[in-house]
Design a protein around this motif. Structure first.
Motif, PDB file in Angstrom:
ATOM      1  N   ALA A 103      29.108  27.361  32.952  1.00  0.00           N
ATOM      2  CA  ALA A 103      28.404  27.939  34.330  1.00  0.00           C
ATOM      3  C   ALA A 103      28.953  27.851  35.505  1.00  0.00           C
ATOM      4  CB  ALA A 103      27.054  26.869  34.029  1.00  0.00           C
ATOM      5  N   PHE A 104      30.008  26.775  35.439  1.00  0.00           N
ATOM      6  CA  PHE A 104      30.728  26.569  36.738  1.00  0.00           C
ATOM      7  C   PHE A 104      31.713  27.929  37.045  1.00  0.00           C
ATOM      8  CE2 PHE A 104      35.314  25.828  37.887  1.00  0.00           C
ATOM      9  CZ  PHE A 104      35.253  25.432  39.095  1.00  0.00           C
ATOM     10  N   LEU A 105      32.236  28.197  35.955  1.00  0.00           N
ATOM     11  CA  LEU A 105      33.067  29.606  36.139  1.00  0.00           C
ATOM     12  C   LEU A 105      32.299  30.751  36.218  1.00  0.00           C
ATOM     13  CD1 LEU A 105      35.399  29.249  32.702  1.00  0.00           C
ATOM     14  CD2 LEU A 105      35.974  28.885  35.225  1.00  0.00           C
ATOM     15  N   SER A 106      31.055  31.000  35.840  1.00  0.00           N
ATOM     16  CA  SER A 106      30.272  32.001  36.185  1.00  0.00           C
ATOM     17  C   SER A 106      29.727  32.146  37.482  1.00  0.00           C
ATOM     18  CB  SER A 106      28.914  32.001  35.193  1.00  0.00           C
ATOM     19  OG  SER A 106      28.040  32.983  35.494  1.00  0.00           O
ATOM     20  N   ARG A 107      29.287  31.104  38.042  1.00  0.00           N
ATOM     21  CA  ARG A 107      28.693  31.226  39.440  1.00  0.00           C
ATOM     22  C   ARG A 107      29.841  31.249  40.676  1.00  0.00           C
ATOM     23  NH1 ARG A 107      27.326  25.681  37.495  1.00  0.00           N
ATOM     24  NH2 ARG A 107      28.596  23.943  38.541  1.00  0.00           N
ATOM     25  N   ASN A 108      31.032  30.836  40.341  1.00  0.00           N
ATOM     26  CA  ASN A 108      32.319  31.042  41.217  1.00  0.00           C
ATOM     27  C   ASN A 108      32.870  32.186  40.933  1.00  0.00           C
ATOM     28  OD1 ASN A 108      32.575  28.503  42.841  1.00  0.00           O
ATOM     29  ND2 ASN A 108      32.050  27.852  40.919  1.00  0.00           N
ATOM     30  N   ARG A 109      32.442  33.115  39.681  1.00  0.00           N
ATOM     31  CA  ARG A 109      33.331  34.095  39.510  1.00  0.00           C
ATOM     32  C   ARG A 109      34.638  33.884  39.012  1.00  0.00           C
ATOM     33  NH1 ARG A 109      30.664  38.338  44.162  1.00  0.00           N
ATOM     34  NH2 ARG A 109      28.497  38.004  43.637  1.00  0.00           N
ATOM     35  N   LEU A 110      34.967  33.087  38.408  1.00  0.00           N
ATOM     36  CA  LEU A 110      36.231  32.915  37.741  1.00  0.00           C
ATOM     37  C   LEU A 110      36.346  33.297  36.154  1.00  0.00           C
ATOM     38  CD1 LEU A 110      36.702  29.223  39.351  1.00  0.00           C
ATOM     39  CD2 LEU A 110      37.554  31.324  40.163  1.00  0.00           C
ATOM     40  N   PRO A 111      37.654  33.936  35.830  1.00  0.00           N
ATOM     41  CA  PRO A 111      37.648  34.287  34.569  1.00  0.00           C
ATOM     42  C   PRO A 111      37.630  33.193  33.483  1.00  0.00           C
ATOM     43  CG  PRO A 111      39.795  34.443  35.691  1.00  0.00           C
ATOM     44  CD  PRO A 111      38.722  34.040  36.576  1.00  0.00           C
ATOM     45  N   ALA A 112      37.034  33.475  32.386  1.00  0.00           N
ATOM     46  CA  ALA A 112      36.967  32.593  31.053  1.00  0.00           C
ATOM     47  C   ALA A 112      38.434  31.946  30.469  1.00  0.00           C
ATOM     48  CB  ALA A 112      36.388  33.253  30.186  1.00  0.00           C
ATOM     49  N   ASP A 113      39.323  32.960  31.025  1.00  0.00           N
ATOM     50  CA  ASP A 113      40.794  32.468  30.450  1.00  0.00           C
ATOM     51  C   ASP A 113      41.806  31.719  31.431  1.00  0.00           C
ATOM     52  OD1 ASP A 113      41.185  34.609  31.883  1.00  0.00           O
ATOM     53  OD2 ASP A 113      42.579  35.541  30.723  1.00  0.00           O
ATOM     54  N   VAL A 114      41.137  31.279  32.662  1.00  0.00           N
ATOM     55  CA  VAL A 114      41.801  30.817  33.754  1.00  0.00           C
ATOM     56  C   VAL A 114      42.486  29.621  33.276  1.00  0.00           C
ATOM     57  CG1 VAL A 114      39.704  29.214  34.332  1.00  0.00           C
ATOM     58  CG2 VAL A 114      41.328  29.838  36.133  1.00  0.00           C
ATOM     59  N   THR A 115      43.724  29.243  33.843  1.00  0.00           N
ATOM     60  CA  THR A 115      44.532  28.021  33.453  1.00  0.00           C
ATOM     61  C   THR A 115      44.533  26.900  34.519  1.00  0.00           C
ATOM     62  OG1 THR A 115      46.628  29.148  34.369  1.00  0.00           O
ATOM     63  CG2 THR A 115      45.930  29.532  31.879  1.00  0.00           C
ATOM     64  N   ASP A 116      44.348  27.299  35.726  1.00  0.00           N
ATOM     65  CA  ASP A 116      44.324  26.297  36.778  1.00  0.00           C
ATOM     66  C   ASP A 116      43.090  26.956  37.777  1.00  0.00           C
ATOM     67  OD1 ASP A 116      46.144  24.296  36.843  1.00  0.00           O
ATOM     68  OD2 ASP A 116      47.630  25.926  36.743  1.00  0.00           O
ATOM     69  N   ILE A 117      42.406  25.907  38.397  1.00  0.00           N
ATOM     70  CA  ILE A 117      41.284  26.512  39.391  1.00  0.00           C
ATOM     71  C   ILE A 117      42.100  26.177  40.696  1.00  0.00           C
ATOM     72  CG2 ILE A 117      39.033  25.872  40.086  1.00  0.00           C
ATOM     73  CD1 ILE A 117      39.240  26.412  37.187  1.00  0.00           C
ATOM     74  N   TYR A 118      42.158  27.393  41.286  1.00  0.00           N
ATOM     75  CA  TYR A 118      42.671  27.389  42.682  1.00  0.00           C
ATOM     76  C   TYR A 118      41.406  27.312  43.597  1.00  0.00           C
ATOM     77  CZ  TYR A 118      47.221  29.294  41.240  1.00  0.00           C
ATOM     78  OH  TYR A 118      48.385  29.371  40.803  1.00  0.00           O
ATOM     79  N   MET A 119      41.630  26.121  44.447  1.00  0.00           N
ATOM     80  CA  MET A 119      40.193  25.854  45.363  1.00  0.00           C
ATOM     81  C   MET A 119      40.104  27.142  46.172  1.00  0.00           C
ATOM     82  SD  MET A 119      39.438  22.817  44.575  1.00  0.00           S
ATOM     83  CE  MET A 119      38.355  22.545  45.650  1.00  0.00           C
ATOM     84  N   ALA A 120      41.098  27.762  46.748  1.00  0.00           N
ATOM     85  CA  ALA A 120      40.569  28.951  47.348  1.00  0.00           C
ATOM     86  C   ALA A 120      39.702  29.969  46.837  1.00  0.00           C
ATOM     87  CB  ALA A 120      41.885  29.756  47.813  1.00  0.00           C
TER      88      ALA A 120
END
Length: 238
Positions: free
Chosen positions: A57-74
């Motif tokens: 849900a965090f990935l979805s609401r921030n439009r981040l890909p499911a295969d992300v390896t690091d979360i870039y704060m920007a």
């Protein structure tokens, strides 16, 4: 793929954009000069999972890909999510140095060691209005007052073939010049103007379709060459 016409504006004192285009503000240095590098703020996926029980849900609401390896704060769009991740943020050097923040002696050293193919100029960082206004007031803006470059034509243009038959070697060889990005002088611009004069009746002789398709290209070549001769500026194709 196509070919384009351009001036050597950074070699011309009359170009108002010259200083901005020559002023490198950022450069990629890899692992060197880490103490001068800018940094990215990142959170590992493992730490982010500790913060958010529903990680998907965090990935979805921030439009981040499911295969992300690091979360870039920007890239984190939700302020509440960014605040929750704040205790886990790591500042990681990203290989780039902002040169305006470095003393002059070190700036020269960093420039010499950096990757010029991966550099950013003041012009590239300028906003659209600044660039547009500068181009509109530039004596080199041969493209109807908009800027100093335009298209020559697609890779399958027949204009070089017509030029070859007419003995206009410069126009005939534009595809070759574009591949090598050969630089031409203001004297070459004078020669190009003579070829444009020869090419206009050559288009007529080739037929109405040639006139329709390529008269505009000749107009552009003529405008560019006149700007070069008037401002002692070179040109190239790419």
């Amino acid at each position: 793929m196509g070919y384009n016409i351009a001036l050597c504006e950074t070699e011309c004192a009359a170009a108002p954009c010259r200083e901005m285009k020559l002023h490198i503000t950022q450069i990629l240095v890899g692992d060197k000069f880490r103490e001068y590098q800018t940094f990215d703020e990142k959170v590992s996926v493992e730490d982010a999972r500790k913060v958010f029980a529903d990680f998907d849900a965090f990935l979805s609401r921030n439009r981040l890909p499911a295969d992300v390896t690091d979360i870039y704060m920007a890239k984190v769009k939700k302020e509440d999510d960014a605040a929750a991740l704040a205790p886990y943020v790591r500042k990681v050097p990203n290989g780039w140095v902002r040169l305006d923040d470095v003393e002059e002696s070190k700036r020269k050293e960093i420039l010499a060691a950096g990757d010029m193919d991966n550099s950013i100029t003041e012009w590239q960082e300028a906003d659209l209005d600044t660039c547009t206004n500068m181009c509109q007031n530039c004596p080199l803006a041969w493209n109807k007052g908009r800027n100093c470059l335009e298209t020559f034509g697609p890779s399958n243009t027949k204009l070089p073939g017509i030029a070859e038959k007419a003995g206009c070697t410069m126009i005939a060889n534009v595809p070759k010049y574009a591949e090598t990005m050969q630089k031409f002088t203001p004297k070459d611009a004078e020669a190009l103007l003579k070829e444009v004069e020869i090419m206009r009746p050559a288009l007529v002789a080739d037929g109405k379709m040639a006139v329709h398709r390529y008269s505009g290209v000749l107009d552009r070549l003529e405008a560019m060459a006149k700007a070069c001769t008037a401002n002692d500026c070179g040109f190239y194709f790419f």
